[in-house]
Design a protein around this motif. Structure first.
Motif, short mmCIF file in Angstrom:
data_model
loop_
_atom_site.label_atom_id
_atom_site.label_comp_id
_atom_site.label_asym_id
_atom_site.label_seq_id
_atom_site.Cartn_x
_atom_site.Cartn_y
_atom_site.Cartn_z
N ASN A 1 -4.51 16.97 -1.31
CA ASN A 1 -3.05 16.82 -1.31
C ASN A 1 -2.67 15.38 -0.98
N LYS A 2 -1.50 14.98 -1.49
CA LYS A 2 -0.99 13.65 -1.13
C LYS A 2 -0.43 13.73 0.28
N ILE A 3 -0.68 12.68 1.07
CA ILE A 3 -0.16 12.66 2.44
C ILE A 3 1.37 12.81 2.42
N THR A 4 2.03 12.15 1.48
CA THR A 4 3.50 12.23 1.42
C THR A 4 3.95 13.68 1.22
N ASP A 5 3.26 14.41 0.34
CA ASP A 5 3.63 15.81 0.12
C ASP A 5 3.44 16.62 1.40
N GLY B 1 4.48 0.30 1.30
CA GLY B 1 5.50 0.45 0.26
C GLY B 1 6.44 1.58 0.62
N PHE B 2 7.42 1.83 -0.25
CA PHE B 2 8.21 3.08 -0.25
C PHE B 2 9.38 3.13 0.72
N TYR B 3 9.43 2.26 1.74
CA TYR B 3 10.56 2.38 2.67
C TYR B 3 11.06 1.02 3.15
N SER C 1 12.94 6.50 -3.90
CA SER C 1 12.58 7.75 -4.58
C SER C 1 11.06 7.81 -4.70
N ARG C 2 10.54 8.99 -5.05
CA ARG C 2 9.08 9.18 -5.09
C ARG C 2 8.43 8.12 -5.99
N GLY C 3 7.28 7.67 -5.57
CA GLY C 3 6.60 6.62 -6.31
C GLY C 3 7.15 5.24 -6.02
N GLY C 4 8.00 5.16 -4.96
CA GLY C 4 8.77 3.94 -4.70
C GLY C 4 7.97 2.73 -4.25
N SER C 5 6.69 2.90 -3.92
CA SER C 5 5.92 1.71 -3.52
C SER C 5 5.85 0.70 -4.67
N ASP C 6 5.94 1.18 -5.89
CA ASP C 6 6.01 0.27 -7.04
C ASP C 6 7.21 -0.66 -6.91
N ILE C 7 8.31 -0.09 -6.38
CA ILE C 7 9.54 -0.90 -6.24
C ILE C 7 9.34 -1.94 -5.14
N VAL D 1 0.83 -1.20 0.00
CA VAL D 1 0.00 0.00 0.00
C VAL D 1 0.87 1.26 0.00
N SER D 2 0.48 2.22 -0.82
CA SER D 2 1.11 3.55 -0.83
C SER D 2 0.44 4.40 0.24
N ALA D 3 0.96 5.61 0.43
CA ALA D 3 0.29 6.56 1.32
C ALA D 3 -0.93 7.13 0.60
N ALA D 4 -1.98 7.45 1.37
CA ALA D 4 -3.18 8.01 0.76
C ALA D 4 -2.79 9.19 -0.15
N GLY E 1 3.40 8.06 6.13
CA GLY E 1 2.23 8.08 5.25
C GLY E 1 1.84 6.66 4.86
N GLU E 2 2.81 5.89 4.38
CA GLU E 2 2.59 4.49 4.00
C GLU E 2 2.25 3.66 5.24
N TYR E 3 2.96 3.96 6.34
CA TYR E 3 2.79 3.17 7.56
C TYR E 3 1.33 3.23 8.03
N1 ASP Z 1 3.99 7.93 -1.19
C1 ASP Z 1 5.17 7.97 -1.96
C2 ASP Z 1 5.06 9.09 -2.99
O1 ASP Z 1 4.07 9.83 -2.99
C3 ASP Z 1 5.50 6.67 -2.60
C4 ASP Z 1 4.43 6.07 -3.48
O2 ASP Z 1 3.30 6.55 -3.52
O3 ASP Z 1 4.73 5.12 -4.17
O4 ASP Z 1 5.95 9.27 -3.78
#
Ligand code: ASP
Length: 438
Positions: free
Chosen positions: A47-51, A167-169, A181-187, A36-39, A113-115
């Protein structure tokens, strides 16, 4: 059958999205490992929680009160919790986080955020929660320690046959949290797919896979059903991004397919990304996709008897290297060579580069050509197919698009043409129509 099921930020943005995720998970019993990514944004104004977490950090750095921003984060989580009637007591943990926030590292803070999103998802799905900090091991240089991650997973799998993981960490050898890096939950999804030897990596997002062209340029382009990793790489280079580029490598090596799917339209087939597609299962058109990118420029350098001047190209390239500018393409004539670079990397040093090339390589002439766009026509089925480039260039000619550069590498999966930036959209439409509509 093992599926890794990853949901991006827009798929978990609010309670309604959480419900869609649950019905996707419940509709297939092989969906047991959920990343799961952050909301993310529930609406455009959101806004994205990560932002927001990065913004809290910036407030701390500039000694500005961060509580107002943190309240927005808290409200987002509590709204989801209340609407879904979750039991988890995140209020207390969030208020502790708010207190501790100035003392946390940036990575630890933004990983929350992810947690929290994953903790809530685990509660909602009634799945165990597994913390990525206990599983994903990241070396100090940012690379993934697959052996350690593998071992952690094997240990966890003794007790769990399903789980939700953020994801992401992950953590570095000293135990500190490190984000990708940003978007890392894909990784993260991709790492799990490889370590658990998954049959499929499902990546759920807000689009039904890749489209054959940018819908802002081509009206209602067809979706891509299957694409190879190499084709994806060529198209992503042009900016067609749905999936984090680094997510490809772990699964590519293990030849695990990735299916890009849409949480809001789960019935759509989406796009399957594979290492190779057997010929008899391949019903795709000659081209897989067409994409364009602006912001290039070129130095056209000429010198009499260039083919006999040993070291000429090296001397030119060493100047670009000195200025840290990557030369992305090098079309050549008999006595001339073009250096295609991204404009943004040379706009401060262009005249220095030209002066040094004159001094080091003693060319007869150097011309600067600004405002170029590259159009990539990508397709595994183009290779060895006679007439493909003829069709492409005829379409551009018919539509008055002047071709300034042509490049095709030996793998024959991409024909790149350079055009004036103003011609790019027209060129993409012409190519799409020639291959898809006719
Ligand atoms: N939450 C992180 C981001 O916004 C990672 C992700 O969504 O994959 O970049």
């Amino acid at each position: 059958m093992i599926k890794i099921t990853k949901f991006g930020g827009s798929s978990v943005a609010d309670a309604a999205q959480f419900r869609k995720v649950r019905s996707i998970i419940e509709s297939d019993s092989s969906r047991r490992f959920v990343v799961v990514s952050a909301a993310g944004k529930a609406s455009k104004a959101d806004n994205k929680i990560t932002d927001l977490l990065y913004l809290c950090r910036a407030h701390v750095e500039y000694h500005v009160d961060y509580h107002g921003i943190f309240d927005i984060i808290t409200k987002r989580f509590i709204d989801i919790k209340n609407e879904l009637g979750l039991r988890i007591n995140i209020e207390k943990e969030l208020s502790e986080l708010c207190e501790e926030l100035p003392r946390l590292s940036t990575d630890e803070l933004v990983s929350r955020g992810e947690y929290f999103t994953s903790r809530m998802m685990a509660d909602f799905l009634n799945f165990p929660f597994v913390d990525a900090a206990d599983v994903i091991k990241i070396n100090y240089d940012g690379s993934i320690d697959f052996d350690a991650t593998d071992e952690n997973l094997r240990f966890i799998m003794k007790d769990h046959d399903r789980f939700v993981i953020p994801g992401f960490y992950g953590t570095t050898p000293d135990g500190s949290i490190k984000v990708m890096s940003r978007g890392g939950s894909d990784i993260t999804g991709s790492i799990l797919a490889r370590c658990l030897k998954a049959d499929l990596y499902e990546n759920w997002t807000d689009v039904s896979g890749f489209l054959m062209a940018d819908p802002r340029i081509v009206k209602d382009p067809l979706g891509i059903r299957t694409i190879t990793y190499s084709e994806l790489r060529e198209l992503s280079y042009m900016g067609a991004s749905v999936l984090h580029e680094d997510a490809v490598f772990p699964v590519k090596e293990a030849n695990i397919p990735i299916n890009i799917l849409n949480t809001n339209r789960p019935e759509d087939r989406g796009t399957i990304i594979l290492d190779s597609i057997p010929k008899d299962e391949d019903d795709s058109t000659t081209i897989t996709g067409v994409a364009g990118k602006k912001g290039f420029c070129a130095l056209a350098i000429s010198k009499k008897h260039m083919p006999e001047s040993v070291g000429f190209c090296r001397r030119i390239l060493s100047v670009f290297e000195k200025y840290g500018v990557s030369v992305e393409h090098l079309p050549t004539g008999i006595d001339s060579i073009g250096m295609i670079v991204q404009e943004k990397y040379v706009h401060n040093c262009l005249y220095d580069i030209i002066a040094e090339i004159k001094e080091k390589a003693e060319p007869d002439d150097i011309k600067y050509i600004p405002n170029l766009a590259l159009i990539a026509t990508v397709g595994r089925n183009m290779s060895s197919r006679i007439g493909t480039s003829g069709r492409l260039f005829a379409a551009l000619g018919k539509n008055n698009v002047n071709v300034r550069i042509m490049i095709q590498a030996f793998n024959e999966i991409n024909i790149l043409v350079g055009v004036d930036e103003d011609d790019m959209e027209n060129g993409i439409r012409a190519i799409y129509d020639a291959f898809v509509k006719n």
